[in-house]
Motif scaffolding. Structure first.
Motif, PDB file in Angstrom:
ATOM      1  N   SER A  68      -2.737   5.709   5.078  1.00 38.92           N
ATOM      2  CA  SER A  68      -3.431   5.004   4.004  1.00 38.92           C
ATOM      3  C   SER A  68      -3.644   3.542   4.367  1.00 38.92           C
ATOM      4  O   SER A  68      -2.998   3.006   5.269  1.00 38.92           O
ATOM      5  CB  SER A  68      -2.632   5.113   2.700  1.00 38.92           C
ATOM      6  N   ALA A  69      -4.560   2.875   3.653  1.00 37.68           N
ATOM      7  CA  ALA A  69      -4.901   1.491   3.980  1.00 37.68           C
ATOM      8  C   ALA A  69      -3.709   0.558   3.852  1.00 37.68           C
ATOM      9  O   ALA A  69      -3.574  -0.396   4.618  1.00 37.68           O
ATOM     10  CB  ALA A  69      -6.046   1.019   3.078  1.00 37.68           C
ATOM     11  N   PRO A  99      -8.352  11.187  -2.523  1.00 39.61           N
ATOM     12  CA  PRO A  99      -9.187   9.982  -2.678  1.00 39.61           C
ATOM     13  C   PRO A  99      -8.440   8.729  -2.252  1.00 39.61           C
ATOM     14  O   PRO A  99      -7.234   8.573  -2.466  1.00 39.61           O
ATOM     15  CB  PRO A  99      -9.493   9.972  -4.179  1.00 39.61           C
ATOM     16  N   GLY A 100      -9.183   7.822  -1.607  1.00 41.76           N
ATOM     17  CA  GLY A 100      -8.602   6.571  -1.147  1.00 41.76           C
ATOM     18  C   GLY A 100      -9.164   6.170   0.208  1.00 41.76           C
ATOM     19  O   GLY A 100     -10.051   6.831   0.764  1.00 41.76           O
ATOM     20  N   ALA A 101      -8.656   5.058   0.745  1.00 47.14           N
ATOM     21  CA  ALA A 101      -9.055   4.563   2.058  1.00 47.14           C
ATOM     22  C   ALA A 101      -8.021   4.989   3.086  1.00 47.14           C
ATOM     23  O   ALA A 101      -6.809   4.794   2.878  1.00 47.14           O
ATOM     24  CB  ALA A 101      -9.195   3.043   2.034  1.00 47.14           C
ATOM     25  N   TRP A 102      -8.511   5.573   4.214  1.00 46.25           N
ATOM     26  CA  TRP A 102      -7.610   6.121   5.225  1.00 46.25           C
ATOM     27  C   TRP A 102      -8.075   5.701   6.627  1.00 46.25           C
ATOM     28  O   TRP A 102      -9.279   5.604   6.897  1.00 46.25           O
ATOM     29  CB  TRP A 102      -7.581   7.652   5.152  1.00 46.25           C
ATOM     30  N   LYS A 103      -7.079   5.468   7.511  1.00 48.22           N
ATOM     31  CA  LYS A 103      -7.363   5.273   8.931  1.00 48.22           C
ATOM     32  C   LYS A 103      -7.019   6.573   9.644  1.00 48.22           C
ATOM     33  O   LYS A 103      -5.856   6.968   9.708  1.00 48.22           O
ATOM     34  CB  LYS A 103      -6.537   4.119   9.492  1.00 48.22           C
ATOM     35  N   GLU A 119     -11.931   4.430  10.140  1.00 49.55           N
ATOM     36  CA  GLU A 119     -11.494   4.214   8.768  1.00 49.55           C
ATOM     37  C   GLU A 119     -12.510   4.878   7.828  1.00 49.55           C
ATOM     38  O   GLU A 119     -13.703   4.560   7.876  1.00 49.55           O
ATOM     39  CB  GLU A 119     -11.390   2.712   8.464  1.00 49.55           C
ATOM     40  N   GLY A 121     -13.331   6.459   3.769  1.00 48.74           N
ATOM     41  CA  GLY A 121     -13.012   6.374   2.348  1.00 48.74           C
ATOM     42  C   GLY A 121     -13.402   7.653   1.632  1.00 48.74           C
ATOM     43  O   GLY A 121     -14.516   8.148   1.784  1.00 48.74           O
ATOM     44  N   PRO A 123     -14.099   9.229  -1.880  1.00 47.75           N
ATOM     45  CA  PRO A 123     -14.338   8.813  -3.267  1.00 47.75           C
ATOM     46  C   PRO A 123     -13.649   9.733  -4.257  1.00 47.75           C
ATOM     47  O   PRO A 123     -13.305  10.873  -3.943  1.00 47.75           O
ATOM     48  CB  PRO A 123     -15.861   8.888  -3.399  1.00 47.75           C
TER      49      PRO A 123
END
Length: 202
Positions: A68-69, A99-103, A119, A121, A123
């Motif tokens: 996760s971010a 859902p979320g921002a991931w690397k 990276e 995202g 939604p």
């Protein structure tokens, strides 16, 4: 019988091992991994040979990891599988990211080494609207808070039997008329009898 099947399996494995270096030598020693993004949370990637850009037709042994971010959550390792909705070079994961921002990072170990990261995202998907909500008001229905007025029936003319009796035509008047007539006849009869008696007396 079992020994024959085991022997054939060993020969097949040895053949793949011997064939892999030949295939790798034809296309190069490394593969190019491009993480293209996500589709409904599933990580998507293209795996091609580094030298000529051909799609890898062999089975690919790769692991997918996601962080996760904020670095608080990690997912994986997941494996890549063929993506039937993409090009021959397309691969994806059976699992999906929340859902979320991931690397996202992808590491390939077979048929050659390769690495890619991106990276992405995911939604938030709104839930589908549920049925059974308030129905739109029907134009023919009566609005709330109003009263339906029933039409007043139009009075119909009274029939002869229902018409009010005219003055002088009721039952009392008839009996009065009959009584007067009877009294008159009785008086006339008495007068005639008196006249006959007087005539006899003379």
């Amino acid at each position: 019988m079992r020994m024959r099947i085991a022997f054939r399996a060993v020969l097949t494995t040895v053949g793949l091992i011997l064939l892999s270096p030949a295939v790798a030598h034809a296309h190069g020693d490394t593969v190019k991994v491009v993480v293209t993004g996500q589709r409904e949370g599933h990580v998507t990637a293209d795996v091609t040979w580094e030298n000529d850009g051909d799609a890898v037709e062999e089975a690919v042994a790769a692991t997918v990891n996601a962080v996760s971010a904020d670095g608080a959550r990690t997912l994986g390792p997941w494996r890549l599988v063929r993506d039937p909705a993409a090009t021959p070079a397309g691969w994806t994961t059976a699992e999906s990211l929340p859902p979320g921002a991931w690397k996202v990072s992808v590491d390939v170990g077979f048929p050659a080494l390769g690495h890619g990261e991106l990276e992405v995202g995911v939604p938030v998907v709104d839930p589908a609207p549920t049925t059974g909500g308030p129905r739109p008001a029907d134009a023919s229905s009566t609005p709330t808070g109003t009263q339906t007025q029933t039409p007043t029936p139009t009075p119909t003319p009274a029939t002869a039997s229902e018409a009010p009796a005219e003055p002088g035509t009721g039952p009392a008047v008839w009996w009065t008329t009959a009584g007067v007539a009877a009294t008159a006849l009785a008086g006339a009869a008495v007068g005639i009898l008196l006249r006959r008696r007087r005539a006899r007396a003379q």
